[in-house]
Design an enzyme around this catalytic site. Structure first.
Site, PDB file in Angstrom:
ATOM      1  N   GLU A   9      60.144  34.242 -14.854  1.00 18.27           N
ATOM      2  CA  GLU A   9      60.454  34.691 -16.220  1.00 18.27           C
ATOM      3  C   GLU A   9      61.886  35.174 -16.400  1.00 18.27           C
ATOM      4  O   GLU A   9      62.505  34.924 -17.416  1.00 18.27           O
ATOM      5  CB  GLU A   9      59.512  35.832 -16.657  1.00 18.27           C
ATOM      6  CG  GLU A   9      58.057  35.487 -16.641  1.00 18.27           C
ATOM      7  CD  GLU A   9      57.385  36.105 -15.461  1.00 18.27           C
ATOM      8  OE1 GLU A   9      57.871  35.888 -14.336  1.00 18.27           O
ATOM      9  OE2 GLU A   9      56.370  36.808 -15.644  1.00 18.27           O
ATOM     10  N   ASP A  82      54.673  36.204 -13.451  1.00 22.83           N
ATOM     11  CA  ASP A  82      54.014  37.421 -12.955  1.00 22.83           C
ATOM     12  C   ASP A  82      52.525  37.202 -12.685  1.00 22.83           C
ATOM     13  O   ASP A  82      51.878  36.370 -13.338  1.00 22.83           O
ATOM     14  CB  ASP A  82      54.179  38.559 -13.972  1.00 22.83           C
ATOM     15  CG  ASP A  82      55.588  39.142 -13.954  1.00 22.83           C
ATOM     16  OD1 ASP A  82      56.324  38.860 -12.998  1.00 22.83           O
ATOM     17  OD2 ASP A  82      55.938  39.870 -14.904  1.00 22.83           O
ATOM     18  N   ASP A  84      49.517  38.102 -13.529  1.00 22.67           N
ATOM     19  CA  ASP A  84      48.526  38.666 -14.439  1.00 22.67           C
ATOM     20  C   ASP A  84      48.194  37.630 -15.511  1.00 22.67           C
ATOM     21  O   ASP A  84      48.674  36.495 -15.464  1.00 22.67           O
ATOM     22  CB  ASP A  84      49.035  39.978 -15.068  1.00 22.67           C
ATOM     23  CG  ASP A  84      50.373  39.817 -15.782  1.00 22.67           C
ATOM     24  OD1 ASP A  84      50.805  38.669 -16.011  1.00 22.67           O
ATOM     25  OD2 ASP A  84      50.996  40.839 -16.121  1.00 22.67           O
ATOM     26  N   GLU A  86      49.094  37.390 -18.607  1.00 20.82           N
ATOM     27  CA  GLU A  86      50.290  36.964 -19.350  1.00 20.82           C
ATOM     28  C   GLU A  86      51.086  35.965 -18.527  1.00 20.82           C
ATOM     29  O   GLU A  86      51.535  34.931 -19.033  1.00 20.82           O
ATOM     30  CB  GLU A  86      51.156  38.189 -19.669  1.00 20.82           C
ATOM     31  CG  GLU A  86      52.314  37.911 -20.609  1.00 20.82           C
ATOM     32  CD  GLU A  86      51.946  38.087 -22.065  1.00 20.82           C
ATOM     33  OE1 GLU A  86      52.716  37.621 -22.915  1.00 20.82           O
ATOM     34  OE2 GLU A  86      50.898  38.677 -22.352  1.00 20.82           O
ATOM     35  N   TYR A 300      53.978  45.115  -7.933  1.00 25.17           N
ATOM     36  CA  TYR A 300      53.801  44.836  -9.360  1.00 25.17           C
ATOM     37  C   TYR A 300      53.276  46.059 -10.098  1.00 25.17           C
ATOM     38  O   TYR A 300      52.359  46.740  -9.631  1.00 25.17           O
ATOM     39  CB  TYR A 300      52.848  43.661  -9.541  1.00 25.17           C
ATOM     40  CG  TYR A 300      52.859  43.091 -10.934  1.00 25.17           C
ATOM     41  CD1 TYR A 300      54.054  42.688 -11.530  1.00 25.17           C
ATOM     42  CD2 TYR A 300      51.679  42.957 -11.659  1.00 25.17           C
ATOM     43  CE1 TYR A 300      54.071  42.164 -12.809  1.00 25.17           C
ATOM     44  CE2 TYR A 300      51.684  42.422 -12.938  1.00 25.17           C
ATOM     45  CZ  TYR A 300      52.886  42.040 -13.506  1.00 25.17           C
ATOM     46  OH  TYR A 300      52.905  41.523 -14.780  1.00 25.17           O
ATOM     47  N   ARG A 302      51.926  46.452 -13.225  1.00 26.52           N
ATOM     48  CA  ARG A 302      50.821  46.405 -14.189  1.00 26.52           C
ATOM     49  C   ARG A 302      49.527  46.202 -13.400  1.00 26.52           C
ATOM     50  O   ARG A 302      49.157  45.090 -13.081  1.00 26.52           O
ATOM     51  CB  ARG A 302      51.039  45.293 -15.219  1.00 26.52           C
ATOM     52  CG  ARG A 302      52.224  45.571 -16.136  1.00 26.52           C
ATOM     53  CD  ARG A 302      52.388  44.513 -17.206  1.00 26.52           C
ATOM     54  NE  ARG A 302      53.564  44.813 -18.021  1.00 26.52           N
ATOM     55  CZ  ARG A 302      54.785  44.365 -17.763  1.00 26.52           C
ATOM     56  NH1 ARG A 302      54.985  43.569 -16.720  1.00 26.52           N
ATOM     57  NH2 ARG A 302      55.808  44.680 -18.540  1.00 26.52           N
ATOM     58  N   HIS A 345      45.399  43.468  -8.266  1.00 21.22           N
ATOM     59  CA  HIS A 345      46.618  43.736  -7.502  1.00 21.22           C
ATOM     60  C   HIS A 345      46.466  45.044  -6.737  1.00 21.22           C
ATOM     61  O   HIS A 345      45.552  45.819  -6.978  1.00 21.22           O
ATOM     62  CB  HIS A 345      47.829  43.857  -8.439  1.00 21.22           C
ATOM     63  CG  HIS A 345      47.892  42.783  -9.465  1.00 21.22           C
ATOM     64  ND1 HIS A 345      48.062  41.470  -9.146  1.00 21.22           N
ATOM     65  CD2 HIS A 345      47.815  42.839 -10.816  1.00 21.22           C
ATOM     66  CE1 HIS A 345      48.079  40.747 -10.251  1.00 21.22           C
ATOM     67  NE2 HIS A 345      47.924  41.553 -11.273  1.00 21.22           N
TER      68      HIS A 345
END
Length: 692
Positions: A9, A82, A84, A86, A300, A302, A345
């Site tokens: 990203e 990432d 997740d 998203e 990470y 989140r 995670h």
């Protein structure tokens, strides 16, 4: 030589990963999403299984063109967004935009951006997880259906520019409900009795407990006087002495919500800032050639899991034993995740426990250093031995009246030598160790003090407290807390006053309408169920289309009813009682996105506008007719006065809170220091508990 293209990203992440992978790999950044639903329309075909219409995001054309050019030259493409929902959705959109085979093993994920973790992930590429993609699509479409259907209704019935959101509406309702609780709060009187005891030259404190072995509540001065009259002056007999050893375990490593809360309390960081700085630490910091160049410093950020890898535990153990001693190393305790946690995670921890904050101080910015230090200390402490406390409780009696005294002291610091978790409600009374007391001995009192108290209203939400409550209720997920808090402020539905949320008039109007016609949107139970449904989609237990269909059937009917029955809310322009200095017409109050402002009634011929004095929602205690407004002196010092000035000359340097003192009926005000706010009486000695 084979050439591989890796797409992530952000440019910072691209630089870090490219250095780890070597010359065969070219790493490019997509700068987030490249496709999304169109802004100009709903972009969801509800008649055709909620088919989304995705388009290239405006401004992303050059980025996509560059990626397509690089893709043509590559023998294989890896998508490393990432780890997740998203990130999975970004990878899926990229695969479609680059005409890739979405069923190919093109997806790589890693929980930390370190050389070993990145290299290992490329040994095990997988296909795109469509359950994760579908969960993200369902959330995006659900929020689009809510926002793009209710918002135009609000424009039509209230004013242009308004919008509604699913999780955000619940958060605003929580803030409004808390404000109403505070306004409607009726304080109740209660009393306590404290005593200073003496054993020889040593003094210690105790408090009234009860009578004849039973706990007793003191509700009035009369209750206190009866207790005082019951006691004689012969002193207190020690009835019981309890001594025991108590262990205190460390808190687990951070998850997203606990990091945001602790950063707010200890570093004064807003949730958005915490996540921004954490993102920088995760994506990589240039530590210089000697230290390995660009390196990811934390895992990470989140996550809702407190799980920690065995490798990280071993590093922590090595550091602890070397710097503190073997006795400080804790046993391998497994921290329990909160109910509903996905455990996708690890917890948020340093990628290398041996990399202490002090070793990075010259490399990191001030904010990066402070947040890394917080994360590192919390993780190291979580792997340390419990603290051991010696505690002591003494029961003392006088003619049947019982007082109790307690004290504690640290016997072994354990994890407390590194880190102690803070809280919203800090205990301000520090325990002290009591003198040696034996059962049957008599001690004298040097002072007995009755104290009047009143029950306190619930505090307004700080960002930390709101995140904690949302997490406890199951509203939102780790990735949504910070954006939700940011959105409700940008929309003008709430404002921050001394770092505490207060609802705006606009927020109350919009919430009332949504509550009337779309009650499920701001119902906590419904919102929690929807989050559970999204989790079920992610886990492959249910179909995303069926979840959307269940929601939309009822929502569509309520939408039709609202269009027919919702009355137009006319926010009339109130005369301001002053004339426009530009054209002489009367100035009026108008409602804007961020509340009221002053404008000329001769609009559009005259476009004069200016901010109004900020109302604080409190009636003037002197004239009872005007409203208290915030004013500024010439030197920009804030004070508070009546908006009926000069007819009413009320002023106060301290902010009135709109409640009367339960002790003398005078005005209660907020006294502010750098870190604390205390509500106290403007006339007598009445004080409420400090709020941090």
């Amino acid at each position: 030589m084979a050439q591989y293209l890796v797409i992530v990203e952000s440019p910072a992440k691209a630089k870090t990963i490219e250095r780890y992978l070597g010359k065969k790999y070219k790493v490019k950044a997509s700068m987030g999403h490249v496709r999304d639903l169109p802004k100009s329309q709903t972009g969801v075909d509800v008649e055709n299984n909620f088919e989304p219409k995705y388009i290239t995001i405006r401004g992303k054309g050059p980025v996509l063109k560059e990626l397509k050019t690089a893709a043509k030259k590559a023998d294989k493409i890896f998508l490393a967004a990432d780890p997740d929902r998203e990130g999975e959705a970004i990878a899926w959109h990229l695969a479609h935009s680059l005409n890739m085979d979405v069923d190919s093993e093109c997806r790589v994920v890693f929980n930390e951006i370190t050389k070993d973790a990145v290299k290992e992930s490329f040994k095990h590429p997988r296909t795109i997880n469509m359950d994760l993609v579908d969960a993200q699509q369902a959330r995006r479409i659900l929020d689009r259906l809510v926002g793009y259907n209710i918002s135009p209704l609000l424009w039509q019935k209230v004013k242009k520019g308004l919008s509604a959101g699913r999780v955000q509406s619940v958060a605003v309702k929580m803030i409004i409900d808390r404000e109403n609780e505070i306004k409607n709060f009726k304080p109740e009187e209660y009393w306590s009795i404290d005593a200073d005891f003496l054993k020889g030259k040593q003094s210690f404190e105790g408090s009234f407990y009860g009578v004849d072995g039973k706990k007793k509540k003191l509700s009035s001065r009369e209750d206190v006087d009866k207790i005082l009259q019951t006691m004689d002056d012969k002193g207190f007999i020690v009835d019981k002495v309890n001594k025991r050893e108590r262990k205190r375990n460390p808190s687990p490593s951070f998850i997203t919500s606990s990091l945001q809360q602790e950063a707010a309390r200890k570093l004064n960081f807003r949730a958005r800032k915490t996540m921004m700085v954490a993102q920088q630490l995760y994506e990589g910091i240039d530590l210089g050639k000697r230290e390995g160049g660009i390196t990811g410093l934390i895992t990470y950020m989140r996550t809702d899991s407190t799980r920690v890898s065995d490798t990280a535990k071993s590093q922590a153990k090595e550091y602890i034993e070397k710097n503190y001693g073997k006795e400080y190393s804790g046993s391998s305790r497994k921290a329990k995740n909160a109910e509903g946690a996905q455990d996708a995670h690890e917890a948020i921890r340093p990628t290398n426990a041996l990399r202490s904050p002090d070793s990075l101080k010259q490399t990191l910015s001030r904010d990066q250093f402070r947040l890394y230090k917080l994360i590192w200390e919390r993780f190291i402490a979580s792997q340390m031995a419990p603290a051991v406390m010696d505690t002591m409780t003494v029961h003392l009696s006088n003619n049947g009246v019982e007082f109790r005294a307690s004290g504690s002291k640290i016997k072994f610091k354990g994890f407390m030598g590194v880190y102690i978790e803070s809280s919203d409600d800090q205990d301000k009374k520090k325990d002290k160790w009591l003198p040696n007391l034996e059962v049957g001995e008599t001690v004298k009192t040097s002072k007995i003090t009755p104290n009047q108290h009143f029950t306190q209203p619930p505090p307004r939400y700080t960002e930390a407290r709101l995140v904690k409550t949302m997490e406890e209720k199951g509203i939102g997920r780790p990735s949504t807390y910070a954006p939700t808090l940011d959105t409700i402020q940008r929309r003008g539905y709430v404002a921050l006053d001394n770092r505490r949320f207060i609802p705006t008039e606009l927020g109350e109007i919009v919430t009332k309408l949504i509550e009337e016609f779309f009650p499920e949107i701001i119902d906590v139970a419904f919102t929690v169920k929807m989050e559970d449904d999204l989790d079920a989609i992610e886990e492959g237990k249910t179909e995303w289309i069926s979840i959307l269909d269940q929601f939309y059937q009822g929502f569509d009917k309520r939408l039709e009813k609202a269009h027919q029955e919702m009355e137009k809310v006319e926010i009339r322009d109130e005369p301001a009682g002053i004339t426009c200095e530009k054209c002489g017409h009367e100035m009026v109050y108008k409602m804007g996105r961020y509340g009221k402002f002053l404008a000329c009634s001769n609009f559009p011929e005259c476009r004069n506008t200016k901010p109004i004095l900020k109302e604080i929602g409190v009636k003037c205690p002197k004239c009872k007719d005007g409203n208290i407004v915030e004013r500024k002196t010439k030197k920009k010092r804030t004070f508070y006065g009546c908006d009926k000035y000069p007819e009413c000359d009320f002023i106060s340097w301290d902010k009135p809170v709109g409640r009367d003192c339960p002790k003398c009926d005078s005005m209660l005000v907020e006294k502010k220091s750098k870190k604390k706010v205390q509500v106290q009486c403007s006339n007598c000695d009445y004080k409420e508990e400090e709020q941090g």
